[in-house]
Motif scaffolding. Structure first.
Motif, short mmCIF file in Angstrom:
data_model
loop_
_atom_site.label_atom_id
_atom_site.label_comp_id
_atom_site.label_asym_id
_atom_site.label_seq_id
_atom_site.Cartn_x
_atom_site.Cartn_y
_atom_site.Cartn_z
N ASP A 77 -9.60 2.04 -8.11
CA ASP A 77 -9.48 3.33 -8.48
C ASP A 77 -8.19 3.55 -8.66
O ASP A 77 -7.05 3.37 -7.97
N LEU A 78 -7.72 4.11 -9.92
CA LEU A 78 -6.39 4.12 -10.47
C LEU A 78 -5.77 5.40 -10.01
O LEU A 78 -5.88 6.36 -10.60
N LYS A 79 -4.81 5.17 -9.20
CA LYS A 79 -3.99 6.29 -8.65
C LYS A 79 -2.74 5.83 -8.14
O LYS A 79 -2.40 4.60 -7.49
N THR A 80 -1.73 6.92 -7.91
CA THR A 80 -0.58 6.74 -7.25
C THR A 80 -0.78 6.26 -5.55
O THR A 80 -1.46 7.11 -4.84
N TYR A 81 -0.34 5.55 -5.16
CA TYR A 81 -0.59 5.11 -3.78
C TYR A 81 0.42 3.94 -3.47
O TYR A 81 0.90 3.23 -4.05
N ILE A 82 0.35 3.88 -1.89
CA ILE A 82 1.18 3.06 -1.30
C ILE A 82 0.39 1.88 -0.70
O ILE A 82 -0.28 2.12 0.15
N VAL A 83 0.43 0.71 -1.39
CA VAL A 83 -0.88 -0.17 -1.13
C VAL A 83 -0.05 -1.08 -0.27
O VAL A 83 0.76 -2.04 -0.69
N PRO A 84 -0.86 -1.33 1.03
CA PRO A 84 -0.40 -2.54 1.96
C PRO A 84 -1.23 -3.74 1.49
O PRO A 84 -2.36 -3.66 1.08
N LEU A 85 -0.52 -4.82 1.58
CA LEU A 85 -1.23 -6.23 1.09
C LEU A 85 -0.72 -7.20 1.86
O LEU A 85 0.20 -7.37 2.87
N ILE A 86 -1.74 -8.18 2.44
CA ILE A 86 -1.70 -8.95 3.26
C ILE A 86 -2.24 -10.36 2.73
O ILE A 86 -3.32 -10.40 2.09
N GLY A 87 -1.45 -11.60 2.55
CA GLY A 87 -1.92 -12.73 1.89
C GLY A 87 -1.98 -13.92 2.64
O GLY A 87 -0.98 -14.03 3.70
N PHE A 88 -3.06 -14.65 2.83
CA PHE A 88 -3.26 -15.78 3.35
C PHE A 88 -3.12 -16.98 2.23
O PHE A 88 -4.03 -16.91 1.31
N SER A 89 -2.17 -17.89 2.48
CA SER A 89 -2.21 -18.96 1.58
C SER A 89 -1.93 -20.25 2.22
O SER A 89 -1.11 -20.25 3.02
N ASN A 90 -2.70 -21.24 1.86
CA ASN A 90 -2.54 -22.85 2.54
C ASN A 90 -1.52 -23.43 1.66
O ASN A 90 -1.30 -24.30 2.36
N ASN A 91 -0.83 -22.88 0.73
CA ASN A 91 0.08 -23.48 -0.10
C ASN A 91 1.45 -23.01 0.20
O ASN A 91 2.38 -23.62 0.57
N MET A 127 3.10 -2.34 -1.70
CA MET A 127 3.34 -2.10 -3.38
C MET A 127 3.30 -0.63 -3.57
O MET A 127 2.37 0.09 -3.18
N LEU A 128 4.43 -0.15 -4.05
CA LEU A 128 4.70 1.19 -4.48
C LEU A 128 4.18 1.53 -5.73
O LEU A 128 5.19 1.04 -6.74
N GLN A 129 3.06 2.07 -5.85
CA GLN A 129 2.47 2.14 -7.17
C GLN A 129 2.39 3.45 -7.88
O GLN A 129 1.92 4.48 -7.37
#
Length: 214
Positions: A94-108, A116-118
């Protein structure tokens, strides 16, 4: 997640306690009690401030995070990088202005989180500064030209900047979700304001729940 910088502000961690001074030479039991309560309150605030300075903000375990976000976030797996990214289902496709919280799991590269402030619109704002206005505070973050990614697509433009999670950002997000009205301004050659929606607040609150102080 690339760390852009810390917010240009000083958080207020201690409440100001007002109390009337007793001008009488004789101390009454009531004034003694009031003084004792005030002293205890000030000591508690001092202890809380010291504890805040010495604690670390950490992401909870992968199992805990997965359980917290399972009903409201979705994940995307990158086989090449052997990593998973969690983001709100409400922002999926859904393309919209949004404050997107992100969580990343990386084994590297290890686990990380941030926002992300979009901005999505018809014309570029060329924003280089984000202003956040809550009921009680105003915060500013300067990203500069290189700190903002801009995409021009058919029918719309996308501009976004990211911030890595830390204790300062945690406190600001707390303020954002508890405020009755939170306005995010994308400030550049033109200004575009976005009022944080109730759903956006819920997503950010879920994001906060994935962290703990220790």
């Amino acid at each position: 997640m690339k760390k852009i910088g810390t917010l240009l502000l000083t958080l207020s961690l201690m409440a100001i306690v007002g109390c009337s001074k007793n001008t009488s030479a004789t101390t009454t039991p009531e004034s003694t009690n009031t003084q004792a309560v005030t002293n205890n309150t000030e000591k508690q605030q001092s202890d809380d401030l010291s504890a805040y300075k010495t604690t670390q903000l950490v992401l909870k375990s992968r199992d805990e995070v997965t359980n917290i976000v399972k009903d409201t976030f979705i994940s995307s797996y990158d086989e090449v990088d052997d990593s998973s990214m969690f983001f709100p289902a409400s922002n999926n496709g859904d393309l919209k202005t949004y404050i997107v919280p992100l969580i990343g799991f990386s084994n590297n590269d290890g686990d990380s989180g941030g926002i992300m402030l979009q901005y999505i619109g018809k014309e570029l704002t060329m924003f280089d500064t984000i202003v956040i206005k809550t009921d009680n505070d105003r915060y500013e973050e300067y990203f500069g030209f290189d700190g903002v990614t801009r995409n021009i697509e058919l029918g719309y433009v996308q501009e976004y900047a990211s911030m890595e999670m830390d204790k300062e950002l945690y406190k600001i997000i707390e303020d954002m979700v508890s405020s009755s009205k939170t306005i995010i301004r994308f400030s550049g050659s033109s200004n575009e304001d976005y009022e944080l929606s109730n759903q956006n607040k819920k997503d950010l609150k879920t994001f906060l729940d994935c962290y703990k102080f220790e």
